[in-house]
Design a protein around this motif. Structure first.
Motif, PDB file in Angstrom:
ATOM      1  N   GLY A  76      32.984  16.057 -20.223  1.00 32.06           N
ATOM      2  CA  GLY A  76      33.782  16.002 -19.007  1.00 32.06           C
ATOM      3  C   GLY A  76      34.830  17.097 -18.947  1.00 32.06           C
ATOM      4  N   TYR A  77      36.034  16.730 -18.506  1.00 29.09           N
ATOM      5  CA  TYR A  77      37.066  17.740 -18.314  1.00 29.09           C
ATOM      6  C   TYR A  77      38.455  17.125 -18.522  1.00 29.09           C
ATOM      7  CZ  TYR A  77      37.353  15.421 -13.752  1.00 29.09           C
ATOM      8  OH  TYR A  77      37.477  14.473 -12.754  1.00 29.09           O
ATOM      9  N   GLU A  78      39.406  18.004 -18.827  1.00 31.66           N
ATOM     10  CA  GLU A  78      40.782  17.551 -19.026  1.00 31.66           C
ATOM     11  C   GLU A  78      41.406  17.198 -17.686  1.00 31.66           C
ATOM     12  OE1 GLU A  78      45.009  19.442 -20.400  1.00 31.66           O
ATOM     13  OE2 GLU A  78      43.274  19.901 -21.681  1.00 31.66           O
ATOM     14  N   LEU A  79      42.088  16.068 -17.640  1.00 29.29           N
ATOM     15  CA  LEU A  79      42.724  15.611 -16.414  1.00 29.29           C
ATOM     16  C   LEU A  79      44.230  15.845 -16.431  1.00 29.29           C
ATOM     17  CD1 LEU A  79      42.522  13.925 -13.726  1.00 29.29           C
ATOM     18  CD2 LEU A  79      43.017  11.914 -15.140  1.00 29.29           C
ATOM     19  N   LYS A 119      32.046   7.101 -14.402  1.00 27.31           N
ATOM     20  CA  LYS A 119      33.171   7.984 -14.700  1.00 27.31           C
ATOM     21  C   LYS A 119      34.333   7.163 -15.262  1.00 27.31           C
ATOM     22  CE  LYS A 119      34.380  10.956 -11.512  1.00 27.31           C
ATOM     23  NZ  LYS A 119      34.998  11.455 -10.250  1.00 27.31           N
ATOM     24  N   HIS A 120      34.950   7.650 -16.353  1.00 24.65           N
ATOM     25  CA  HIS A 120      36.062   6.927 -16.951  1.00 24.65           C
ATOM     26  C   HIS A 120      37.017   7.892 -17.639  1.00 24.65           C
ATOM     27  CE1 HIS A 120      32.771   7.176 -19.873  1.00 24.65           C
ATOM     28  NE2 HIS A 120      33.700   7.188 -20.823  1.00 24.65           N
ATOM     29  N   ILE A 121      38.244   7.422 -17.845  1.00 24.17           N
ATOM     30  CA  ILE A 121      39.304   8.265 -18.400  1.00 24.17           C
ATOM     31  C   ILE A 121      39.635   7.811 -19.824  1.00 24.17           C
ATOM     32  CG2 ILE A 121      41.635   9.169 -18.067  1.00 24.17           C
ATOM     33  CD1 ILE A 121      41.402   8.011 -15.154  1.00 24.17           C
ATOM     34  N   HIS A 122      39.581   8.739 -20.761  1.00 21.85           N
ATOM     35  CA  HIS A 122      40.038   8.481 -22.133  1.00 21.85           C
ATOM     36  C   HIS A 122      41.437   9.074 -22.291  1.00 21.85           C
ATOM     37  CE1 HIS A 122      36.496   6.875 -24.290  1.00 21.85           C
ATOM     38  NE2 HIS A 122      35.811   7.501 -23.342  1.00 21.85           N
ATOM     39  N   ILE A 123      42.314   8.322 -22.921  1.00 23.73           N
ATOM     40  CA  ILE A 123      43.687   8.783 -23.116  1.00 23.73           C
ATOM     41  C   ILE A 123      44.059   8.638 -24.591  1.00 23.73           C
ATOM     42  CG2 ILE A 123      46.093   8.550 -22.376  1.00 23.73           C
ATOM     43  CD1 ILE A 123      44.928   6.782 -20.026  1.00 23.73           C
ATOM     44  N   ALA A 135      44.842  13.219 -21.350  1.00 22.37           N
ATOM     45  CA  ALA A 135      43.858  12.386 -20.645  1.00 22.37           C
ATOM     46  C   ALA A 135      42.649  13.236 -20.330  1.00 22.37           C
ATOM     47  CB  ALA A 135      44.465  11.818 -19.359  1.00 22.37           C
ATOM     48  N   PHE A 136      41.479  12.717 -20.643  1.00 23.09           N
ATOM     49  CA  PHE A 136      40.233  13.447 -20.482  1.00 23.09           C
ATOM     50  C   PHE A 136      39.233  12.571 -19.721  1.00 23.09           C
ATOM     51  CE2 PHE A 136      36.882  16.375 -21.764  1.00 23.09           C
ATOM     52  CZ  PHE A 136      37.572  17.558 -22.005  1.00 23.09           C
ATOM     53  N   VAL A 137      38.667  13.113 -18.654  1.00 23.15           N
ATOM     54  CA  VAL A 137      37.691  12.365 -17.857  1.00 23.15           C
ATOM     55  C   VAL A 137      36.297  12.607 -18.412  1.00 23.15           C
ATOM     56  CG1 VAL A 137      36.678  12.023 -15.567  1.00 23.15           C
ATOM     57  CG2 VAL A 137      39.112  12.563 -15.781  1.00 23.15           C
TER      58      VAL A 137
END
Length: 267
Positions: free
Chosen positions: A24-27, A109-113, A100-102
């Motif tokens: 994914g990508y950095e949020l 789709k989910h966000i890892h922190i 935070a990385f999506v």
């Protein structure tokens, strides 16, 4: 939306899993300058070394919108939700290190922190009931934004199950009434009883065990395809001795009499 949160030891394994551009990508990030997972965790470790007593100095969190919600949420929405989530867990997004990385490698789709649990003064942010707090924080964010909440889905599922139970109760009563109406015609054998019940939309089948003996009966509603054990329709119908296939109908008549007695006594 689902919210997961826990305190852990952190380390390179967690960082390499979360911070992966193939996934994914950095949020969003705060107070971190590193270009890769190793550099970012080294920056966090500088603060974490201020506290030598704790072993779990890192927060690992996931904020996961419903699939349909995730498809329509913008990065601005996701970033706002991430910061709101941190605030609700007692993590100041302006003062605490986090990234935070999506993850978009899957449809969901989910966000890892990853956040530093150690504050710049060396004190720890509480992790007391952090898992439950994460669940409720996600529920509140979803509710405020008109999104699907995991807790609301769970409640809806429970209501649906309870409703189905109520419907099945009505269905069992309907099948028993059909059984009684067939018994009132004085069928001359089990096959005649089966045929009459089938004509009313209920298939009656014997359950045969491995030894080839009848161990019970099941009744199948033709409209819903719902299968009931005989004992689920009425407690006396579950007794194999009372409904032997091909036997004279004294047993079934006994069932009807017992059921009638129970009804008169208010059971």
């Amino acid at each position: 939306m689902i919210g997961l949160a826990k305190a852990c030891s952190g380390g390179g394994g967690l960082a390499n899993y979360v911070i992966d551009e193939e996934k994914g990508y950095e949020l969003d990030r705060n107070l971190l300058c590193g270009d890769n997972p190793k550099e970012i965790m080294e920056e966090m470790k500088m603060i974490q070394d201020l506290n030598q007593r704790a072993s779990n100095k890192t927060f690992s969190m996931v904020l996961s919108p419903d699939i349909k919600d995730g498809a329509k949420l913008s990065n601005k929405d996701l970033k706002e939700m991430t910061r709101e989530y941190l605030n609700k867990l007692g993590i100041d997004p302006q003062k605490q290190q986090y990234i935070a990385f999506v993850h978009t490698e899957k449809q969901h789709k989910h966000i890892h922190i990853i956040a530093n649990r150690v504050q710049p003064n060396g004190k720890l942010i509480s992790d007391h009931h952090i898992g439950k707090k994460g669940q409720w924080a996600a529920h509140e964010i979803a509710k405020d934004r008109g999104l699907v909440s995991a807790k609301e889905k769970m409640i809806d599922n429970i209501k649906s199950i309870e409703q189905q139970k109520g419907n099945f109760k009505d269905l069992r009563g309907d099948i028993f009434k059909k059984h009684q109406s067939v018994m009132n015609t004085n069928p001359q054998g089990f096959k005649e009883y089966q045929s009459a019940m089938k004509g009313l939309g209920v298939k009656v089948e014997s359950v045969i065990n491995k030894q080839g003996k009848v161990q019970g009966h099941k009744l199948i509603d033709s409209i819903t395809s719902k299968v009931f054990k005989a004992s689920e329709i009425h407690r006396h119908l579950g007794l194999t001795a009372m409904m032997q296939p091909l036997a004279p109908l004294q047993a079934i008549v006994k069932v009807a009499k017992l059921a009638s007695r129970d009804r008169d006594m208010g059971y």
